[in-house]
Design a protein around this motif. Structure first.
Motif, PDB file in Angstrom:
ATOM      1  N   VAL A  78      -4.915   1.574  -9.381  1.00 35.24           N
ATOM      2  CA  VAL A  78      -4.017   0.764 -10.424  1.00 35.24           C
ATOM      3  C   VAL A  78      -2.366   0.608  -9.513  1.00 35.24           C
ATOM      4  O   VAL A  78      -2.233   0.186  -7.965  1.00 35.24           O
ATOM      5  CB  VAL A  78      -3.286   1.976 -11.312  1.00 35.24           C
ATOM      6  N   VAL A  79      -1.631  -0.520  -9.627  1.00 33.22           N
ATOM      7  CA  VAL A  79      -0.486  -1.653  -9.817  1.00 33.22           C
ATOM      8  C   VAL A  79       0.751  -0.585  -9.982  1.00 33.22           C
ATOM      9  O   VAL A  79       0.589  -0.717 -11.065  1.00 33.22           O
ATOM     10  CB  VAL A  79      -0.197  -2.956  -8.925  1.00 33.22           C
ATOM     11  N   LEU A  80       1.573  -0.248  -9.801  1.00 33.08           N
ATOM     12  CA  LEU A  80       2.675   0.468  -9.923  1.00 33.08           C
ATOM     13  C   LEU A  80       3.872  -0.522  -9.795  1.00 33.08           C
ATOM     14  O   LEU A  80       4.030  -0.449  -8.905  1.00 33.08           O
ATOM     15  CB  LEU A  80       3.108   1.865  -9.507  1.00 33.08           C
ATOM     16  N   SER A 109       0.660  -1.745  -0.376  1.00 33.95           N
ATOM     17  CA  SER A 109       0.430   0.217  -0.198  1.00 33.95           C
ATOM     18  C   SER A 109       1.138   1.094   0.283  1.00 33.95           C
ATOM     19  O   SER A 109       2.428   1.013   0.464  1.00 33.95           O
ATOM     20  CB  SER A 109      -0.574   0.346   1.517  1.00 33.95           C
ATOM     21  N   VAL A 110       0.087   2.321  -0.376  1.00 31.66           N
ATOM     22  CA  VAL A 110       1.113   3.602  -0.230  1.00 31.66           C
ATOM     23  C   VAL A 110       1.055   3.793   0.800  1.00 31.66           C
ATOM     24  O   VAL A 110       2.506   4.756   1.091  1.00 31.66           O
ATOM     25  CB  VAL A 110      -0.133   4.373  -0.511  1.00 31.66           C
ATOM     26  N   THR A 124      -3.396   9.085  -0.893  1.00 28.15           N
ATOM     27  CA  THR A 124      -2.917   9.133   0.824  1.00 28.15           C
ATOM     28  C   THR A 124      -3.872   9.106   1.809  1.00 28.15           C
ATOM     29  O   THR A 124      -4.695   9.162   1.832  1.00 28.15           O
ATOM     30  CB  THR A 124      -2.062   9.633   0.785  1.00 28.15           C
ATOM     31  N   LYS A 125      -3.287   8.249   3.053  1.00 27.21           N
ATOM     32  CA  LYS A 125      -4.207   7.820   4.056  1.00 27.21           C
ATOM     33  C   LYS A 125      -4.233   9.438   4.227  1.00 27.21           C
ATOM     34  O   LYS A 125      -5.610   9.658   5.133  1.00 27.21           O
ATOM     35  CB  LYS A 125      -3.366   7.115   5.043  1.00 27.21           C
ATOM     36  N   ASP A 126      -3.499   9.882   4.490  1.00 26.10           N
ATOM     37  CA  ASP A 126      -3.055  11.590   4.830  1.00 26.10           C
ATOM     38  C   ASP A 126      -4.064  12.843   4.217  1.00 26.10           C
ATOM     39  O   ASP A 126      -4.714  13.989   3.996  1.00 26.10           O
ATOM     40  CB  ASP A 126      -2.324  11.554   6.134  1.00 26.10           C
ATOM     41  N   LYS A 134       0.119  -0.303  -4.401  1.00 28.50           N
ATOM     42  CA  LYS A 134      -1.349  -0.368  -4.927  1.00 28.50           C
ATOM     43  C   LYS A 134      -1.737   0.724  -4.425  1.00 28.50           C
ATOM     44  O   LYS A 134      -1.480   1.016  -3.347  1.00 28.50           O
ATOM     45  CB  LYS A 134      -2.019  -1.881  -4.021  1.00 28.50           C
ATOM     46  N   GLY A 135      -2.901   1.710  -5.323  1.00 23.54           N
ATOM     47  CA  GLY A 135      -3.158   2.897  -5.210  1.00 23.54           C
ATOM     48  C   GLY A 135      -4.262   3.134  -6.198  1.00 23.54           C
ATOM     49  O   GLY A 135      -4.552   2.656  -6.569  1.00 23.54           O
ATOM     50  N   GLU A 136      -5.611   3.675  -5.163  1.00 24.21           N
ATOM     51  CA  GLU A 136      -6.251   4.913  -5.877  1.00 24.21           C
ATOM     52  C   GLU A 136      -5.595   6.150  -6.530  1.00 24.21           C
ATOM     53  O   GLU A 136      -5.713   6.920  -5.979  1.00 24.21           O
ATOM     54  CB  GLU A 136      -7.599   4.737  -5.068  1.00 24.21           C
TER      55      GLU A 136
END
Length: 170
Positions: free
Chosen positions: A119-121, A55-56, A93-95, A75-77
């Protein structure tokens, strides 16, 4: 003889100027496409890499102890895409901050339809200080207002990702 030389020179100068002014220069645009699950941009990100993507937030934690991580999958949005060419994206990101991603060697672009997709980078991550000039450039690419661009006054320390491949996932 001088007249012939002068007229010939004027003809070639005029011809050259007209040739270049008539050139049809297209504005770059992001590639078309719906960015469907399974689509990839750049190198294809394998299933094994997708399954091991972090995760980010985990990447942010790892970058607290080191400045660079090579060959990592994240992986992230996608929260934003360069509207000008599709040459960069940001991930959520979460924050609520943005996680900035550029394409390795400027070798590929992504469609604006990637916004809102998971996506996965695959690539390299680093902590970097981004200059005010560069931040303003990206704000212009994102079609931010003049007031938003003018409000950028300080450089920003952030995570930057250089992607060799991006794959749309569930």
């Amino acid at each position: 003889m001088k007249r012939i030389l002068i007229y010939t020179s004027l003809f070639f100068i005029s011809f050259t100027a007209l040739s270049f002014s008539q050139e049809n220069v297209e504005k770059p645009t992001p590639p078309a496409g719906d960015a469907l699950v399974g689509d990839y941009y750049g190198t294809d990100v394998s299933g094994a890499v997708v399954n091991n993507a972090v995760s980010v937030e985990k990447l942010e934690g790892e970058l607290k102890t080191t400045k660079t991580i090579e060959g990592i999958a994240v992986k992230g949005e996608v929260t934003d895409v360069c509207a000008k060419k599709g040459c960069w994206i940001t991930l959520k990101t979460k924050d609520g901050e943005s996680f900035f991603v550029k394409m390795k060697d400027y070798a590929f672009f992504v469609p604006t339809a990637l916004k809102g997709k998971n996506v996965v980078l695959e690539g390299n991550a680093e902590k970097k200080v981004t200059s005010v000039e560069e931040l303003k450039h990206y704000a212009k690419d994102a079609k931010k207002t003049k007031a938003e661009i003018d409000a950028i006054k300080m450089p920003k320390e952030e995570i930057r990702f250089l992607a060799s491949g991006i794959k749309v996932v569930n």
